[in-house]
Design an enzyme around this catalytic site. Structure first.
Site, short mmCIF file in Angstrom:
data_model
loop_
_atom_site.label_atom_id
_atom_site.label_comp_id
_atom_site.label_asym_id
_atom_site.label_seq_id
_atom_site.Cartn_x
_atom_site.Cartn_y
_atom_site.Cartn_z
N SER A 139 46.50 62.89 76.08
CA SER A 139 46.70 62.94 74.50
C SER A 139 47.84 63.52 74.33
O SER A 139 47.94 62.43 72.85
CB SER A 139 46.05 64.58 74.19
OG SER A 139 45.80 64.19 72.61
N HIS B 36 49.14 59.35 74.20
CA HIS B 36 48.93 59.01 72.91
C HIS B 36 49.31 59.14 71.96
O HIS B 36 49.81 58.85 70.29
CB HIS B 36 47.24 59.36 73.19
CG HIS B 36 46.49 58.12 72.22
ND1 HIS B 36 45.66 58.47 71.23
CD2 HIS B 36 46.79 56.85 71.61
CE1 HIS B 36 45.05 57.50 70.42
NE2 HIS B 36 46.61 56.19 70.77
N ARG C 117 47.45 59.93 60.66
CA ARG C 117 46.85 59.87 62.50
C ARG C 117 47.16 61.64 63.14
O ARG C 117 46.01 62.30 64.07
CB ARG C 117 48.55 59.36 63.50
CG ARG C 117 48.13 58.12 62.86
CD ARG C 117 48.86 57.09 63.91
NE ARG C 117 49.03 55.55 63.85
CZ ARG C 117 48.13 54.60 64.43
NH1 ARG C 117 47.89 55.42 65.81
NH2 ARG C 117 47.87 53.86 64.33
N CYS D 68 49.62 42.74 72.90
CA CYS D 68 50.71 43.30 72.66
C CYS D 68 51.28 43.33 74.21
O CYS D 68 51.23 44.06 75.14
CB CYS D 68 50.56 44.36 72.21
SG CYS D 68 52.87 44.66 71.39
N CYS E 148 53.95 46.85 74.07
CA CYS E 148 52.69 48.02 73.95
C CYS E 148 52.32 47.66 75.43
O CYS E 148 52.40 49.05 76.11
CB CYS E 148 51.35 47.77 73.57
SG CYS E 148 51.59 47.23 71.52
#
Length: 339
Positions: free
Chosen positions: A122, A125, A157, A264, A267
């Site tokens: 988490s 992220h 977010r 991507c 990414c």
């Protein structure tokens, strides 16, 4: 090898941070101490180090097929492209987005280790989303591309009201991830300060200077007053602890594999680097006894070693987390001006 040029109400504006204060779960530290330590003492040194040639290149194969489905799903936007490195080139660190999903091995107990694992994912992220919000493509026309902070994207977010209370938890997990990787930097100091370890790029004078900067950075990391206590992890019997460590290793391997499915290329590159960096941090924490038992003789065989790839990924991954913490200060300032 590849390189990478590595509207709301005032009450909502403050919602992201109203709960991100005080002590962190499973830690003896608090958010304010981390902010001050990172932003004032560590962040400037780290950015200087990451500009050196040794840490600006990361070898990765971006052409591996996705092992989970056949559709490549490649991104059609120019901003997703990654340019292969010629013999002499550079890359600037910029992570935009990735998908930290995984499949396969799951952590096998309802306990502190399982909680720690999910908090780490988490936190990773959250770091990615902060970078996405902090360097957002605000305008794209024939004349220029304008990148900058997108406050609305950040709130979508992380704002407590807009995320059903999950946003502040995500930010707290970012701080937890920071503590884990910071602890690994402190623990790896005995290995990297050995005379036999060199930041070799072929430029001897600069290599010596950069190693000095690296060791200064690790000393700063070691001086942090409230380090995470890794002995709270895997404190059960030896067999259970060994199984949990293997679960951790396999799960992070699967996270890296699923990065091959990300369309991507930027990414995918940064997802692989940050996953390996976190895996390297955990490898260091799991190998404390081997590091403490390193022989004093420079010619003796080492029982614990890190590859160049692991060292580069460790520092660059922590650089992303450190930058995320620093960017939160910028978003606090921007959100305070929202009326």
């Amino acid at each position: 090898m590849y390189y990478l040029q590595v509207s709301s109400s005032s009450s909502a504006a403050h919602g992201c941070f109203c709960q991100v204060t005080g002590s962190l779960d499973d830690c003896a530290c608090d958010v304010e101490t981390i902010d001050a330590f990172n932003n004032e003492r560590l962040f400037p040194k780290l950015q200087k180090l990451l500009e050196s040639d040794y840490f600006r290149f990361y070898k990765v194969n971006l052409n591996k097929p996705c092992p989970f489905w056949t559709d490549s799903g490649l991104c059609g936007q120019n901003n997703c492209a990654v340019i292969p490195c010629p013999p002499v080139s550079i890359f600037l660190t910029l992570m935009q987005q990735t998908h930290p999903l995984y499949e396969g091995s799951f952590i096998r107990c309802q306990c502190v280790e399982k909680r720690a694992f999910f908090r780490l994912v988490s936190g990773l992220h959250s770091s990615i989303n902060i970078h996405l919000s902090a360097r957002y493509l605000l305008d794209d026309n024939w004349f220029q591309k304008k990148w900058g902070h997108n406050v609305s994207e950040f709130q979508q977010r992380f704002d407590a009201q807009l995320t059903n209370g999950e946003g502040p938890k995500r930010l707290r997990n970012l701080y937890f991830l920071y503590l884990i990787e910071l602890r690994a930097l402190a623990k790896v100091l005995p290995l990297l300060q050995r005379p036999s370890f060199q930041l070799y790029t072929g430029q001897s004078t600069q290599d010596r200077q950069h190693k000095r900067v690296l060791l200064e950075l690790l000393q700063v990391a070691k001086s942090f007053p409230l380090h995470f206590d890794e002995t709270s992890l895997f404190a059960g019997n030896k067999e259970e602890a060994a199984n949990l460590k293997e679960d951790f290793r396999l799960t992070f391997r699967n996270i890296s594999r699923i990065m091959d499915c990300v369309g991507c290329f930027k990414c995918r590159l940064w997802g692989k680097l940050q996953t390996q960096g976190l895996g390297t941090a955990l490898k260091i924490l799991f190998s404390e006894r081997q590091i403490e038992a390193l022989p004093k003789s420079s010619s003796a065989r080492l029982t614990f070693q890190l590859s160049r790839q692991e060292i580069v990924s460790l520092l660059n991954a922590f650089g992303r987390i450190s930058t995320s913490i620093r960017e939160l200060e910028n978003f606090r300032s921007l959100l305070s001006k929202v009326r």
